[in-house]
Design an enzyme around this catalytic site. Structure first.
Site, PDB file in Angstrom:
ATOM      1  N   THR A 121      40.198  34.490  29.000  1.00 38.86           N
ATOM      2  CA  THR A 121      40.412  33.633  30.166  1.00 38.86           C
ATOM      3  C   THR A 121      40.347  32.176  29.696  1.00 38.86           C
ATOM      4  OG1 THR A 121      39.361  35.302  31.529  1.00 38.86           O
ATOM      5  CG2 THR A 121      39.518  33.083  32.464  1.00 38.86           C
ATOM      6  N   ASN A 208      39.714  35.578  40.160  1.00 36.11           N
ATOM      7  CA  ASN A 208      38.255  35.624  40.126  1.00 36.11           C
ATOM      8  C   ASN A 208      37.647  34.720  41.201  1.00 36.11           C
ATOM      9  OD1 ASN A 208      38.128  37.532  38.189  1.00 36.11           O
ATOM     10  ND2 ASN A 208      37.395  36.219  36.547  1.00 36.11           N
ATOM     11  N   GLY A 253      24.865  40.843  49.596  1.00 36.68           N
ATOM     12  CA  GLY A 253      23.679  41.075  48.780  1.00 36.68           C
ATOM     13  C   GLY A 253      23.230  39.814  48.081  1.00 36.68           C
ATOM     14  N   GLY A 257      27.079  37.865  39.715  1.00 37.35           N
ATOM     15  CA  GLY A 257      26.615  37.390  38.408  1.00 37.35           C
ATOM     16  C   GLY A 257      27.633  37.825  37.376  1.00 37.35           C
ATOM     17  N   CYS A 260      31.785  36.531  33.942  1.00 37.93           N
ATOM     18  CA  CYS A 260      33.081  35.970  34.341  1.00 37.93           C
ATOM     19  C   CYS A 260      33.023  35.097  35.591  1.00 37.93           C
ATOM     20  CB  CYS A 260      34.089  37.085  34.544  1.00 37.93           C
ATOM     21  SG  CYS A 260      34.502  37.909  33.018  1.00 37.93           S
TER      22      CYS A 260
END
Ligand code: UDX
Length: 430
Positions: A121, A208, A253, A257, A260
């Site tokens: 990436t 993302n 929640g 984490g 990425c």
């Protein structure tokens, strides 16, 4: 086709296995001899379900080999995948040191025309830089054709994701390179999108960032649900059934984490600021995510009155189930805050061993879940490992000092727990 994969992390190793299985002759290159030794023997040095078996098959079939000999590997292969890491710098910008090193190494050893496939990436514009870095380091004048081919696999389901991706994105201005890389994936049946390199780079970040946005969005709705007496799980289900929204990445929640989302969100924010096109929504996404551990700890503190001298059982260290990766795992800030407030902390994780740093700070770990929860004043769930669903709550009820569960992954069935008179709180579960 003969393919060299430079960088044997999660992405590089998985892609090597999958490309070898698709019939290519693959070599995996890494500078770390320990990783290479392990992979040569067919042993994964990290945890990833199903991958080791397939690695062994491909190594045995001699479709996949590993080396630390860069020169020979680069001379022997004309298609070179770059799958090295791009961690975050202090300022949020992606650290391109490993990409640059890989490009310069290709430049030093290249002897003819090469196609370079960037899978890491990388910020928009990097694919162009790779070409420049290779050529600056090279005495050989034959061209390099650089293609951006972002990878979307997730840890914990890397093999399935690499074998059956939702799409393949290939970005290049150079027609024959685009065609060659398209041919590499001829066995894949998913949609294949050809774009410019910049668009391909941006697709990865925007994907993302969007998924992170879904998570922070539902986490905010969850906090409102807490106030309104609504179960957020019903909301996720109800909105997820709308095809325009979709059901995934709506589990409220402790937040996201991993290696990425946190770094890619930071990098995109950095680029947006640099270009004076700030991404306001994404800025808030990051803020919301950073507040999630505090939100659950506040609930726990309110219930216990104070953490001082209390024993807290923390279940789960990995940033998500089916991985041994703890990078940016929410369990870390949770444990840190508990220690700061003088709680004693005992942790469990089915595969992650607590680092020495935490052990030195007085955190204990046991493989025996019932040992971990024994005499605890509260149980905090940080990772939704499926085995936590199957616990013997009657037994736990008799072991704990105080029956309280703070479910940071909304994974348990509170109706079941009420039977044993546990105090139960999730995030968005009144
Ligand atoms: C992610 C992307 O999904 C993948 O496409 C990309 O290539 C790499 O980054 P990964 O980091 O392995 O993959 O994990 P993912 O399954 O996406 O989960 C990321 C984090 O979000 C985890 O901490 C998970 O617990 C959290 N999460 C996920 C939620 O909090 N709620 C959800 O609904 C989904």
């Amino acid at each position: 086709m003969r393919i060299l994969i430079i960088g044997q992390g999660y992405v590089g190793t998985t892609m090597g296995v999958v490309l070898a299985r698709a019939g290519h002759e693959v070599t995996g290159l890494d500078i770390d001899p320990k990783k290479i030794d392990s992979l040569k023997k067919g042993n994964l040095y990290f945890y990833e379900p199903g991958l080791e078996e397939m690695l062994r098959e491909q190594v045995k079939a001699k479709k996949l080999q590993f080396t630390t000999e860069a020169r020979q590997a680069i001379v022997n292969n004309d298609i070179l995948f770059i799958t090295v890491g791009t961690p975050s710098l202090e300022n949020g910008n992606a650290d391109l040191t490993y990409i640059k090193n890989a490009a310069q190494m290709i430049g030093r050893f290249k002897n003819n025309e090469k196609i370079i496939v960037v899978k890491s990436t990388v910020p928009v514009g990097t694919t162009e830089n790779v070409e420049q870095w290779v050529m600056e380091a090279s005495k050989d004048a034959s061209p390099v054709k650089v293609v951006m081919n972002p990878e979307f696999l997730r840890e914990g389901s890397a093999l399935q994701d690499a074998l059956y991706p939702d799409r393949i994105v290939i970005g290049s201005h150079i027609g024959d390179a685009l065609e060659t890389v398209t041919r590499i994936y001829k066995n894949w049946t998913c949609p294949l999108l050809q774009t410019t390199p910049r668009a391909a780079e941006m697709i990865k970040y925007a994907s993302n960032a969007f998924l992170a946005t879904k998570i922070s969005f539902i986490n905010e709705i969850a906090k409102l649900c807490d106030k309104l007496g609504i179960n957020v799980r019903d909301i996720s289900k109800g909105i997820g059934l709308d095809k325009r929204i979709g059901p995934s990445f709506l589990d409220a929640g402790l937040g996201y984490g991993g290696s990425c989302f946190p770094k890619d969100v930071k990098e995109l924010l950095w680029t947006a600021n640099d270009k004076q096109a700030p991404l306001h929504i994404l800025r808030e996404v990051e803020q919301v995510n950073q507040q999630q551990p505090t939100y659950l700890l506040t609930k726990t503190r309110q219930h216990l009155k104070s953490f001082k001298g209390k024993k807290i059982a923390v279940l789960g260290l990995a940033f998500k189930p089916y991985t041994d990766d703890t990078r940016e795992s929410v369990s870390m800030p949770v444990i840190h805050h508990l220690l700061e407030e003088q709680a004693s902390v005992v942790v469990h994780d089915p595969i992650v061993a607590l680092s020495e740093e935490w052990r030195n700070r007085g955190v204990h770990q046991s493989d025996d879940l019932y040992e971990v929860v024994k005499d605890s004043d509260a149980i905090i769930i940080c990772t939704n490992w499926p085995q936590y669903e199957e616990l013997d709550w009657a037994k736990i009820r008799n072991l704990v000092r105080h029956p309280a569960i703070f479910d940071g992954r909304n994974m348990l069935k509170p109706e079941k727990l009420n039977e044993w008179e546990f105090h139960y709180e999730g995030i968005g579960y009144p």
